[in-house]
Design a protein around this motif. Structure first.
Motif, PDB file in Angstrom:
ATOM      1  N   GLY A 117       2.956  -1.377  -5.236  1.00 30.83           N
ATOM      2  CA  GLY A 117       1.735  -0.613  -5.000  1.00 30.83           C
ATOM      3  C   GLY A 117       1.794   0.287  -3.782  1.00 30.83           C
ATOM      4  N   ASP A 118       2.941   0.333  -3.107  1.00 32.63           N
ATOM      5  CA  ASP A 118       3.091   1.157  -1.905  1.00 32.63           C
ATOM      6  C   ASP A 118       2.979   2.641  -2.258  1.00 32.63           C
ATOM      7  OD1 ASP A 118       3.531   1.839   0.721  1.00 32.63           O
ATOM      8  OD2 ASP A 118       5.506   0.927   0.861  1.00 32.63           O
ATOM      9  N   THR A 119       2.440   3.415  -1.341  1.00 35.21           N
ATOM     10  CA  THR A 119       2.322   4.860  -1.504  1.00 35.21           C
ATOM     11  C   THR A 119       3.680   5.511  -1.266  1.00 35.21           C
ATOM     12  OG1 THR A 119       0.033   4.803  -0.771  1.00 35.21           O
ATOM     13  CG2 THR A 119       1.165   6.910  -0.613  1.00 35.21           C
ATOM     14  N   LEU A 120       4.036   6.475  -2.107  1.00 33.59           N
ATOM     15  CA  LEU A 120       5.305   7.196  -1.978  1.00 33.59           C
ATOM     16  C   LEU A 120       5.033   8.656  -1.637  1.00 33.59           C
ATOM     17  CD1 LEU A 120       7.135   5.786  -5.131  1.00 33.59           C
ATOM     18  CD2 LEU A 120       7.251   4.943  -2.773  1.00 33.59           C
ATOM     19  N   ARG A 121       5.984   9.271  -0.943  1.00 28.47           N
ATOM     20  CA  ARG A 121       5.901  10.691  -0.604  1.00 28.47           C
ATOM     21  C   ARG A 121       7.286  11.311  -0.710  1.00 28.47           C
ATOM     22  NH1 ARG A 121       1.228  12.004   2.523  1.00 28.47           N
ATOM     23  NH2 ARG A 121       0.136  10.158   3.220  1.00 28.47           N
ATOM     24  N   PHE A 122       7.329  12.565  -1.151  1.00 26.94           N
ATOM     25  CA  PHE A 122       8.549  13.355  -1.065  1.00 26.94           C
ATOM     26  C   PHE A 122       8.511  14.038   0.298  1.00 26.94           C
ATOM     27  CE2 PHE A 122       8.225  12.866  -5.597  1.00 26.94           C
ATOM     28  CZ  PHE A 122       9.520  12.968  -6.088  1.00 26.94           C
ATOM     29  N   VAL A 123       9.650  14.069   0.981  1.00 25.82           N
ATOM     30  CA  VAL A 123       9.738  14.739   2.276  1.00 25.82           C
ATOM     31  C   VAL A 123      10.833  15.800   2.156  1.00 25.82           C
ATOM     32  CG1 VAL A 123      10.219  14.472   4.737  1.00 25.82           C
ATOM     33  CG2 VAL A 123       8.967  12.674   3.505  1.00 25.82           C
ATOM     34  N   TYR A 124      10.469  17.051   2.491  1.00 22.53           N
ATOM     35  CA  TYR A 124      11.367  18.203   2.338  1.00 22.53           C
ATOM     36  C   TYR A 124      11.709  18.775   3.711  1.00 22.53           C
ATOM     37  CZ  TYR A 124       9.640  18.024  -2.459  1.00 22.53           C
ATOM     38  OH  TYR A 124       9.311  17.613  -3.729  1.00 22.53           O
TER      39      TYR A 124
END
Length: 148
Positions: A117-124
């Motif tokens: 359930g952890d929040t994910l993010r793409f980092v560019y």
């Protein structure tokens, strides 16, 4: 006695049927002991970057409903408005760690055992200094998270 011949011997057809039933039960037992796999997916538009050396993060990607378990694999994809500039680095991050991504789509086990359930993010990030022309624009980014 029911199911037996007059001489007290069980017919072969009953014996085979009983063995087949037990074999079927034994084959199912390991499957019942394993955790049930599930998945969730999320997508959104991505960020824009106008300068090299500046890191930008996507909006948070999270399941729509609470989930229990741990991540075992993530299929991911991002789409850029123009070809990827030289020096582009992309990571997929949870709240506790990141894993590098290669290319515009793929599968990673780099976040294995992170809470499902952890929040994910793409980092560019585009390496270097100075203006980026044309600016990097991420049209979309998305994940399909498999967990148990």
């Amino acid at each position: 006695m029911r199911g037996f011949h007059r001489d007290g011997v069980e017919p072969l057809s009953n014996t085979l049927a009983r063995r087949s039933l037990w074999i079927g039960v034994l084959l199912l037992v390991p499957g019942l002991c394993q955790a049930v796999a599930s998945s969730w997916s999320a997508s959104d538009i991505g960020p824009g970057i106008g300068n090299r050396g500046v890191q930008a993060s996507s909006r948070p990607l999270a399941p729509r409903q609470p989930v229990q378990g741990a991540i075992n694999q993530i299929a991911w994809r991002y789409q850029l408005a123009s070809p990827a500039p030289a020096g582009l680095q992309v990571k997929l991050c949870s709240s506790s760690r990141c894993t590098p991504l290669e290319g515009g789509s793929g599968v990673t086990r780099g976040l294995t055992n992170v809470a499902a359930g952890d929040t994910l993010r793409f980092v560019y990030l585009v390496e270097g200094k100075g203006r980026l022309f044309p600016p990097l624009r991420v049209v979309s980014n998305g994940v399909m998270v498999n967990y148990q």
